[in-house]
Design an enzyme around this catalytic site. Structure first.
Site, PDB file in Angstrom:
ATOM      1  N   ASP A  83       0.810  -1.223   0.000  1.00 13.72           N
ATOM      2  CA  ASP A  83       0.000   0.000   0.000  1.00 13.72           C
ATOM      3  C   ASP A  83       0.837   1.263   0.000  1.00 13.72           C
ATOM      4  OD1 ASP A  83      -2.618  -0.914  -0.003  1.00 13.72           O
ATOM      5  OD2 ASP A  83      -2.591  -1.344   2.129  1.00 13.72           O
TER       6      ASP A  83
HETATM    7  C1  BGC Z   1       0.368   1.354   6.182  1.00 12.16           C
HETATM    8  C2  BGC Z   1       0.041   0.126   5.399  1.00 12.16           C
HETATM    9  C3  BGC Z   1      -1.445  -0.022   5.286  1.00 12.16           C
HETATM   10  C4  BGC Z   1      -2.070   1.250   4.752  1.00 12.16           C
HETATM   11  C5  BGC Z   1      -3.579   1.089   4.757  1.00 12.16           C
HETATM   12  C6  BGC Z   1      -0.317   2.566   5.593  1.00 12.16           C
HETATM   13  O1  BGC Z   1      -0.082   3.673   6.385  1.00 12.16           O
HETATM   14  O2  BGC Z   1       1.759   1.537   6.242  1.00 12.16           O
HETATM   15  O3  BGC Z   1       0.599  -1.013   6.029  1.00 12.16           O
HETATM   16  O4  BGC Z   1      -1.766  -1.081   4.467  1.00 12.16           O
HETATM   17  O5  BGC Z   1      -1.710   2.342   5.529  1.00 12.16           O
HETATM   18  O6  BGC Z   1      -4.291   2.181   4.479  1.00 12.16           O
HETATM   19  C1  NOJ Z   2      -1.556  -3.714   5.500  1.00 12.79           C
HETATM   20  C2  NOJ Z   2      -2.740  -3.797   4.589  1.00 12.79           C
HETATM   21  O1  NOJ Z   2      -3.862  -4.201   5.317  1.00 12.79           O
HETATM   22  C3  NOJ Z   2      -2.474  -4.748   3.466  1.00 12.79           C
HETATM   23  O2  NOJ Z   2      -3.565  -4.756   2.577  1.00 12.79           O
HETATM   24  C4  NOJ Z   2      -1.208  -4.387   2.759  1.00 12.79           C
HETATM   25  O3  NOJ Z   2      -0.994  -5.338   1.753  1.00 12.79           O
HETATM   26  C5  NOJ Z   2      -0.032  -4.328   3.714  1.00 12.79           C
HETATM   27  N1  NOJ Z   2      -0.351  -3.458   4.802  1.00 12.79           N
HETATM   28  C6  NOJ Z   2       1.241  -3.842   3.038  1.00 12.79           C
HETATM   29  O4  NOJ Z   2       1.199  -2.505   2.730  1.00 12.79           O
END
Ligand code: BGC
Ligand code: NOJ
Length: 817
Positions: free
Chosen positions: A487
């Protein structure tokens, strides 16, 4: 240092010290009523949706970390001393303390001033309520005159609004107190047909329903005025902060024990039967009263608790292992499976690190959660698949999230996470492999929740596939969109404004940045879809999927291979990310794991070479970091990933979620020693002994462990709600122990440490119980050479699905060199 220990026999983790490094929590409820509970009784409850139907209030990021919960206060009416039997919120020194987190229940017990109190918290199956059963024992030589006060702060339902809209909320609160039951009915007068109730099994000495009267001005939860003076105020909330507190007098002879039951619940009335009498504003209690009466009776509570235990025996009984490794055994048999239930239920919405208001159920997340859950309650997995696919867009793309209460896609966040659609193919594949329920593909499912748009589920999978082919970039690799699995790799974001969301800001057209990770995922999903198509009698379609997968493989070799590992992506300038030509972020974990899982590089040595590169550049003693070298500054063309200081989260943290992809890849090349070694590095049970460093619960996975670039290398963060749960479970059960579901049966393909002499798995599968004994007399890491089923040797390593039999099917598998 250890803060507790595992009790595997009882499937509990026993915490013996209340001030754990972080709150060590548990979940209550596994159907529609849920609660989070910490080892000091902190937390909150909700019905179905943590944002829209929040029963009790909780303030995140508090100091101390965990304030607000299901509190009880005990007061010695002679000495006027009072304390909390769960330590918080008074934090009075206890002579003995023990918190037992079990499967769907938590028991917190303590002794202070020779008074023992033990409270069992759980949600009975099939109910929308929670029970706090409190047992108080007088260990003094003389009678004890005590007061017990309960306390729960009600939330005004929508947790987001509750914590922001005070000019209104301070005037809407309403309660009723009838026969000792406190009813919280804010907004019941208008559009809500639901209310909460808080009941007690004893005759009350008093009650409070206005929080600030209970606490007193400028006081807090650690010294409520009512408790200090030993007498409730009988306050009736009108506006401000509705609260529930019962006051019970407990007089105990020496050695005497008394049990007091509290019930906190959620109830709905039919819209036309809300009030009684009908023209009044009084809650109609006809349907709620029998429920309350039932659970204030100790006998029924005992029976409900027993049922809950049996349910978990049954759920966990689907896959049990006895291996030489205690940490693997307890994670597979108990905690990892249990965590998979929590991630299935919550997705990433409500934990102590997810506030329950920000995120609904993720499309990508929920599909992956199925991998670890589908064997437990396949019918619920089926329902989830149909709900998820109904939010799929006509283009084949997906709403990134949906709200569990409405089951509608979340428009604010929208779509364009270009990996999303493929997870649906993998989720559906996992479901069919478990159940053999091919009929699910014929279910008529809407697109974008639009009536009239129904198509068979199979058509949804087709569109998932097409979505990528219609969005290829300059190298022929899939365009990344807002982001793929990572993400934080936001290649079209280019944000220079503080506060802008990395997830939703798009400043580029998105026609250049490509993802090698999605390319790998596409190959994996296409192969799965091809197998499904063959089974549906569509061989030509299957060929087409395979041909497109093969084309993509070629593109990956041409533009996605860097010489010793797979490139990660191309940015908006068309430059590679995750290549040796990069200054930072030369090698990423995701494309290595995904491409090899898709089978790329298995035939020509590239997979092995890649895994050696991972070992050399990314593996650390605490797990495999996401990339190296970490980004030392913010790169506008990379997005959120470079917003984190080095070693944290996606910027070179150990993302426990995708360590399993490498572990699976290792099993695919037959490296059982390394696979299990990696598995153990992040196994929370194996990390229990470094509790002061790890800090999170030792019984569940955390999303992340700080990487080697971080000052707190080895420190875990964001426990419970993470794809880590499903992926680790899937990896250990299906790829290391190797008892893997296939479309036609159960595959037996262990890839284990050479030093293991063997192990036994009991697996319930499509109506049969298989007891599979794996023998490894010659110290192999892989290779079933002999498979004996009920005394008869069979060829190959697949146990074909067969009609249910009365007796367990006994299987012996021998690994030989
Ligand atoms: C996080 C990710 C997460 C995303 C979801 C980010 O700030 O680092 O792990 O999946 O937010 O919105
Ligand atoms: C948490 C999110 O829930 C997941 O969808 C994502 O793949 C990982 N973070 C990595 O960014």
């Amino acid at each position: 240092m250890r803060y507790g220990h595992f009790d595997d026999q009882n499937r509990e983790y026993i915490i013996s010290q209340p001030d754990t490094p972080l709150p060590w929590i548990n979940y209550l409820g596994c159907e529609s009523y849920f609660g989070l509970i910490s080892n000091t009784a902190g937390g909150y409850s909700f019905y179905r949706d943590a944002r829209l139907r929040r029963l009790s209030r909780y303030r995140y990021n508090n100091a101390p970390f965990d304030v607000g919960g299901r509190y009880l206060y005990l007061r010695d009416n002679e000495t006027e001393k009072f304390w909390s039997p769960s330590w918080q919120p008074t934090r009075t020194k206890l002579d003995k303390y023990e918190c037992r987190h079990g499967m769907g229940y938590t028991i917190i017990g303590s002794t202070a001033n020779k008074i023992e109190a033990q409270t069992t918290y759980f949600v009975p199956l099939g109910e929308t309520l929670e029970i706090w059963k409190c047992k108080i024992t007088n260990h003094r030589k003389k009678p004890a005159k005590l007061s017990l006060f309960s306390s729960i702060e009600f939330c005004l339902w929508d947790a987001q609004d509750d914590s922001t809209n005070f000019q209104r909320n301070f005037s809407t609160g309403q309660v009723e107190i009838v026969d000792g039951v406190i009813y919280h009915k804010t907004e019941y007068r208008e559009r809500r047909n639901h209310f909460a109730y808080f009941a007690c099994s004893e005759k009350l000495a008093g009650y409070d329903t206005q929080r600030d009267t209970f606490l007193g001005a400028y006081r807090s939860w650690d010294n409520p005025a009512a408790v200090e003076r030993g007498k409730s105020f009988n306050s009736v909330a009108c506006g401000w902060a509705p609260h529930g507190s019962h006051h019970v007098k407990v007089n105990l002879k020496p050695g005497q024990t008394k049990e007091i039951i509290f019930v906190l619940g959620y109830h709905e009335n039919a819209g036309d039967k809300k009030f009684s009498p009908p023209d009044s504003q009084t809650i109609n209690k006809t349907t709620v009263k029998p429920v309350i009466t039932k659970y204030l009776d100790g006998k029924n509570v005992v029976a409900a608790f027993q049922k809950l235990k049996e349910n978990w025996d049954n759920l966990l009984g689907t896959y049990q292992v006895t291996s030489p490794d205690i940490h693997a055994n307890r994670m597979v048999n108990i905690w990892n499976a249990y965590q998979c239930m929590a991630t299935f239920n919550m997705s990433r919405s409500a934990s102590f690190y997810e506030s329950g208001i920000g995120r609904g159920l993720g499309f990508r997340d929920s599909n992956q959660d199925l991998l670890g859950f589908v064997h437990m309650v396949p019918s619920r997995a089926r329902e989830r698949i149909l709900d998820l696919s109904a939010t799929q867009l006509k283009s084949g793309g997906a709403f990134h999230q949906y709200q569990p209460l409405t089951k509608r896609g979340n428009h604010e966040l929208g779509s364009n996470f270009n990996d999303d659609p493929h997870w649906l193919i993998l989720g559906v594949g996992a479901y069919i492999k478990e159940t053999g329920d091919w009929g699910i593909l014929d279910e008529q499912v809407q697109f974008e929740n639009e009536p009239g748009s129904e198509q068979p589920l199979y058509e949804h999978l087709r569109r998932s596939f097409n979505y990528t082919l219609e969005r290829l970039g300059p190298h022929g690799l899939p365009l990344i969109g807002r982001a793929d699995w990572n993400d934080c790799l936001n290649l079209n974001c280019f944000s220079d404004t503080p506060g802008q969301s990395f997830q939703t800001t798009t400043n580029k057209e998105g026609k250049v940045a490509e993802s090698v990770f999605i390319a790998g995922l596409f190959v994996l999903a296409s192969k799965e879809l091809a197998t499904i198509a063959v089974k549906r009698g569509l061989p030509d379609e299957a060929k087409y999927y395979l041909a497109e997968a093969a084309k993509m493989e070629k593109v990956i070799y041409k533009h996605g291979w860097d010489g010793e590992w797979f490139i990660r992506a191309y940015n908006d300038f068309g430059q590679p990310i995750g290549s040796k030509v990069c200054k930072e972020g030369k090698i990423f974990i995701e494309s290595q794991g995904m491409c090899i899982m898709a089978g790329i590089g298995l035939d020509d040595g590239k997979a092995k070479l890649t895994l050696d590169s991972v070992n050399k550049h990314l593996a650390t003693k605490h797990g495999i970091v996401l990339q190296q070298p970490a980004f030392t500054k913010y790169y506008i063309e990379m997005g959120e990933i470079s917003s984190y200081p080095p070693g944290y989260k996606e910027n070179a943290g150990i993302f426990c979620h995708n360590n399993p992809w490498i572990i699976i890849a290792e099993t695919m090349v037959g490296n059982g020693n390394r696979a299990f070694d990696y598995y153990t590095r992040i196994n929370p049970s194996a990390r229990e002994k470094i509790g002061d460093l790890h800090r999170c619960e030792p019984y569940v996975y955390a999303q992340m462990i700080a990487g080697k670039d971080a000052p707190t290398f080895g420190e875990a963060k964001n426990s419970w709600l993470t794809g880590t749960a499903a992926w680790n479970y899937f990896t250990i059960t299906q790829w290391i122990l190797g008892i893997r579901t296939g479309f036609d049966g159960l595959i037996v393909d262990p890839v284990i440490p050479a030093k293991w002499k063997g192990f036994t798995v009991t697996r319930k599968f499509r109506g049969n119980t298989y007891v599979i004994e794996v023998k490894n007399p010659n110290g192999q890491q892989r290779g079933v050479k002999k498979l004996v089923v009920d005394g008869r040797e069979i060829a190959g390593n697949v146990l074909p699905a067969c009609a249910p039999q009365a007796e367990p099917i006994r299987v012996v598998a021998v690994l030989e060199g």
